[in-house]
Design a protein around this motif. Sequence first.
Motif, short mmCIF file in Angstrom:
data_model
loop_
_atom_site.label_atom_id
_atom_site.label_comp_id
_atom_site.label_asym_id
_atom_site.label_seq_id
_atom_site.Cartn_x
_atom_site.Cartn_y
_atom_site.Cartn_z
N THR A 71 0.86 -1.19 0.00
CA THR A 71 0.00 0.00 0.00
C THR A 71 0.89 1.23 0.00
O THR A 71 1.95 1.26 0.63
CB THR A 71 -0.90 0.00 1.25
OG1 THR A 71 -1.59 -1.25 1.29
CG2 THR A 71 -1.92 1.12 1.19
N GLY A 73 0.87 5.66 0.01
CA GLY A 73 0.22 6.97 0.05
C GLY A 73 0.89 7.88 -0.95
O GLY A 73 0.76 7.70 -2.16
N GLY A 75 4.27 8.21 -0.94
CA GLY A 75 5.63 7.72 -1.18
C GLY A 75 6.70 8.64 -0.62
O GLY A 75 7.82 8.67 -1.11
N THR A 76 6.37 9.38 0.44
CA THR A 76 7.38 10.26 1.06
C THR A 76 8.09 9.57 2.23
O THR A 76 8.91 10.19 2.91
CB THR A 76 6.77 11.57 1.59
OG1 THR A 76 5.93 11.27 2.71
CG2 THR A 76 5.96 12.27 0.52
N GLY A 77 7.74 8.32 2.49
CA GLY A 77 8.32 7.58 3.61
C GLY A 77 9.84 7.55 3.52
O GLY A 77 10.42 7.66 2.43
N GLY A 136 7.39 17.24 8.71
CA GLY A 136 8.06 18.15 7.78
C GLY A 136 7.54 17.97 6.36
O GLY A 136 7.66 18.86 5.53
N SER A 137 6.95 16.81 6.08
CA SER A 137 6.41 16.50 4.75
C SER A 137 4.94 16.85 4.65
O SER A 137 4.24 16.35 3.77
CB SER A 137 6.57 15.00 4.49
OG SER A 137 5.91 14.28 5.54
N THR A 142 0.38 11.93 3.01
CA THR A 142 -1.05 11.71 3.16
C THR A 142 -1.41 11.29 4.59
O THR A 142 -0.56 10.75 5.32
CB THR A 142 -1.54 10.61 2.20
OG1 THR A 142 -0.96 9.35 2.61
CG2 THR A 142 -1.16 10.90 0.76
C1 LIG Z 1 11.08 16.24 3.37
C2 LIG Z 1 10.49 15.18 4.27
C3 LIG Z 1 10.23 15.51 5.59
C4 LIG Z 1 9.67 14.55 6.44
N1 LIG Z 1 9.39 14.90 7.72
C5 LIG Z 1 8.84 14.00 8.56
C6 LIG Z 1 8.55 14.34 9.91
O1 LIG Z 1 8.78 15.47 10.36
N2 LIG Z 1 8.00 13.39 10.70
C7 LIG Z 1 7.74 12.13 10.24
O2 LIG Z 1 7.23 11.30 10.98
N3 LIG Z 1 8.01 11.78 8.96
C8 LIG Z 1 8.55 12.67 8.11
N4 LIG Z 1 8.84 12.31 6.82
C9 LIG Z 1 8.59 10.93 6.37
C10 LIG Z 1 7.21 10.70 5.68
O3 LIG Z 1 6.72 11.90 5.10
C11 LIG Z 1 6.20 10.12 6.66
O4 LIG Z 1 6.60 8.82 7.04
C12 LIG Z 1 4.77 10.07 6.11
O5 LIG Z 1 3.90 9.68 7.15
C13 LIG Z 1 4.59 9.11 4.94
O6 LIG Z 1 3.34 9.39 4.32
P1 LIG Z 1 3.08 8.95 2.80
O7 LIG Z 1 1.69 9.33 2.46
O8 LIG Z 1 4.12 9.50 1.93
O9 LIG Z 1 3.21 7.38 2.93
P2 LIG Z 1 4.07 6.36 2.08
O10 LIG Z 1 5.50 6.75 2.07
O11 LIG Z 1 3.43 6.16 0.76
O12 LIG Z 1 3.89 5.04 2.95
C14 LIG Z 1 4.46 4.93 4.21
C15 LIG Z 1 4.04 3.60 4.86
O13 LIG Z 1 2.65 3.64 5.13
C16 LIG Z 1 1.96 2.58 4.46
N5 LIG Z 1 0.67 3.14 4.01
C17 LIG Z 1 0.48 4.27 3.29
N6 LIG Z 1 -0.84 4.50 3.13
C18 LIG Z 1 -1.48 3.50 3.77
C19 LIG Z 1 -2.85 3.18 3.97
N7 LIG Z 1 -3.85 3.91 3.44
N8 LIG Z 1 -3.16 2.06 4.67
C20 LIG Z 1 -2.19 1.29 5.20
N9 LIG Z 1 -0.88 1.54 5.04
C21 LIG Z 1 -0.53 2.63 4.34
C22 LIG Z 1 2.89 2.16 3.34
O14 LIG Z 1 2.69 0.79 3.00
C23 LIG Z 1 4.26 2.39 3.96
O15 LIG Z 1 4.62 1.30 4.76
C24 LIG Z 1 9.40 13.25 5.96
C25 LIG Z 1 9.67 12.93 4.62
C26 LIG Z 1 10.21 13.87 3.79
C27 LIG Z 1 10.48 13.50 2.36
#
Ligand SMILES: Cc1cc2nc3c(=O)[nH]c(=O)nc-3n(C[C@H](O)[C@H](O)[C@H](O)COP(=O)(O)OP(=O)(O)OC[C@H]3O[C@@H](n4cnc5c(N)ncnc54)[C@H](O)[C@@H]3O)c2cc1C
Length: 456
Positions: A71, A73, A75-77, A136-137, A142
Motif C-alpha cells: 500500500t 500513500g 511515497g514520502t516515507g 516536515g512533509s 497523506t
Molecule cells: C522532506 C520530508 C520531511 C519529512 N518529515 C517527517 C517528519 O517530520 N516526521 C515524520 O514522521 N516523517 C517525516 N517524513 C517521512 C514521511 O513523510 C512520513 O513517514 C509520512 O507519514 C509518509 O506518508 P506517505 O503518504 O508518503 O506514505 P508512504 O510513504 O506512501 O507510505 C508509508 C508507509 O505507510 C503505508 N501506508 C500508506 N498508506 C497507507 C494506507 N492507506 N493504509 C495502510 N498503510 C498505508 C505504506 O505501506 C508504507 O509502509 C518526511 C519525509 C520527507 C520526504
Amino acid sequence: MTVVTTGPVAALVAALGDAVVTDSATMIAYTRDQSLLSPSGHPIAVVRARTTDHVVTTLKVAHRQGIPVVTRGAGTGLAGGANAIDGCIVLSTEKLDRILAIDEQSRTATVEPGVVNGDLAAAVAERGLWYVPDPGSRDISTIGGNLATNAGGACCAKYGVTGDHVARITAVLADGRIIHTGAATRKNVAGFDLTRLLVGSEGTLAVIVEATMRLRRTPAHTATVVAAFSDAVHAVDAVMDIQAVADPSLVELMDQTTIAAVNDMTHMGLDNTAGALLLIQCDGDAAEAEAERSADACRAAAATELYVSTDPAEGDALMQARRVALTALERRGSTLLDDLAVPVPRLPQMLDAITRIADRHRMLIGTFGHAADGNLHPTIVFDAADPDAADRAHQAFDEMVTRCLALGGSITGEHGVGELKRRYLEPMVGSVERSLMTEIKAVFDPTAILNPGRAI
Ligand SMILES: Cc1cc2nc3c(=O)[nH]c(=O)nc-3n(C[C@H](O)[C@H](O)[C@H](O)COP(=O)(O)OP(=O)(O)OC[C@H]3O[C@@H](n4cnc5c(N)ncnc54)[C@H](O)[C@@H]3O)c2cc1C
C-alpha cells in the motif's frame, strides 16, 4: 511498454478498468519512497484506487492468488516501507482524497487516506480549527501514510504524534473484509484498542480507507524563540532547563553543518558561526510569558544570541529554516537519513557519539531534530558513486543505531521500521515481543500478502 495482462492482472483490469496501471513508464513512479538506499522491486500492476470497493477487490484478488500488496500513500516515507516488492501489486491510495466531513461540534474531520496533511490542516483552519500533526512533509504526505507510520513532526513535544489524534479508522483486511475501529464518542475503552494497533503498522495489517481525526481550537497566540549556542551540548542543557519552566509546543535543534546548508539554500542569514541553533515555539494564552522563560533558560545555558518574536508569520518563517533542513543537506550529496530517539537527558551522549562516528569514518553528518522529544535525524552526506564512501556511510549508520540502543533509545522515533531498520527491531524490542508481533500479523493477514518483510 505495457505488461501482458493475464492471470491476476487480467482479473484486476476486468474488475477495475482504468484504475489499474500496467505500463512500466507510469509504474516506475510507484516503486520507491524517499529512502533511496532501501531496495525496491518491480510490481506486476499498480492499482490507483478511487473507492473502497477498488481496495476490497484488489485485496480479494491478491488474497486468492497469494500476491504481495504494497500500500502506498504519497511515497514520502523514509524507511523503504512503500517500496515495491518483485511481483507485487502496488495499491495507491493517493486518489482516495476526499475530506468527507468536518464536524465543528465534535471537533473531528473524517477523511479518505489520500488527503494530504497540509490540505486537511488548511481546510479545518478556515473554520478556526487546527489539525495538529505536522510532519516536515505535511505539504506532500497523506493522512493514510501518516497513520500507517504514526508520523511525528515538530509539535509532538506538547501534542503527541499522529496516533494521538485519531478517533476512528475504517480499514480493509487482507481478505477484503472491512473493519471499523474506535468510536464516535470522546471516551471509549471497549475491547482491545484496534485503532492503536493499526496506527504505525506500516501497511502490514490492513489498508486504511477512512479515518476520523481529532481537531483542536487554533491557539490564540504563539511566540517563537531562536537561540544560538557555541555547541549542541549547551543547546541540550537549555532544552532540559526549558522543560522545567515552560511547555513549548516545539523545540527544534540544528547543528552547525545543518545551519550552513540551510543558509546556503535559503540565504536566511542564520548565525553561521553558531555551533547549534534552537527554535522554540510556545502557544496558548501564556505563549509570550513561556517564550520569555524559555529565552531565560537559553541565556542561563550560555546562548550566544537570542531572538524572541510574537508575530505568528515571522514564527512560521523561522520554522521554515528547520523544515528545509533535509532538502538543504540533500544539495550537498547523497544522504542517508537516520531517525533515532533517546531519553532527553542522554542527548549529549548521542550527539557526542555522532561526532565521533563522523570523525572516525571521515563522513559529513548534519544533525537536526525534535530536541524536546530526544528525536534526532543525523543525516550522513556522501558520494553514492564512491563505493568506499557508501561503505563508510553504512558503517556510520549502523554504529549510530547501535549506540542509540546502548543509550536506551529507540531505533525510530517517527519514520518507522520499513525495510531500512528491520534488522534492528529484535535487538530493540526483544525476541518474544517480536514473535508476538508476527503472530498478531498472522491473525490479520494469514497469507502474509500485506507488505511482507516490512516493519516487523
Ligand atoms: C522532506 C520530508 C520531511 C519529512 N518529515 C517527517 C517528519 O517530520 N516526521 C515524520 O514522521 N516523517 C517525516 N517524513 C517521512 C514521511 O513523510 C512520513 O513517514 C509520512 O507519514 C509518509 O506518508 P506517505 O503518504 O508518503 O506514505 P508512504 O510513504 O506512501 O507510505 C508509508 C508507509 O505507510 C503505508 N501506508 C500508506 N498508506 C497507507 C494506507 N492507506 N493504509 C495502510 N498503510 C498505508 C505504506 O505501506 C508504507 O509502509 C518526511 C519525509 C520527507 C520526504
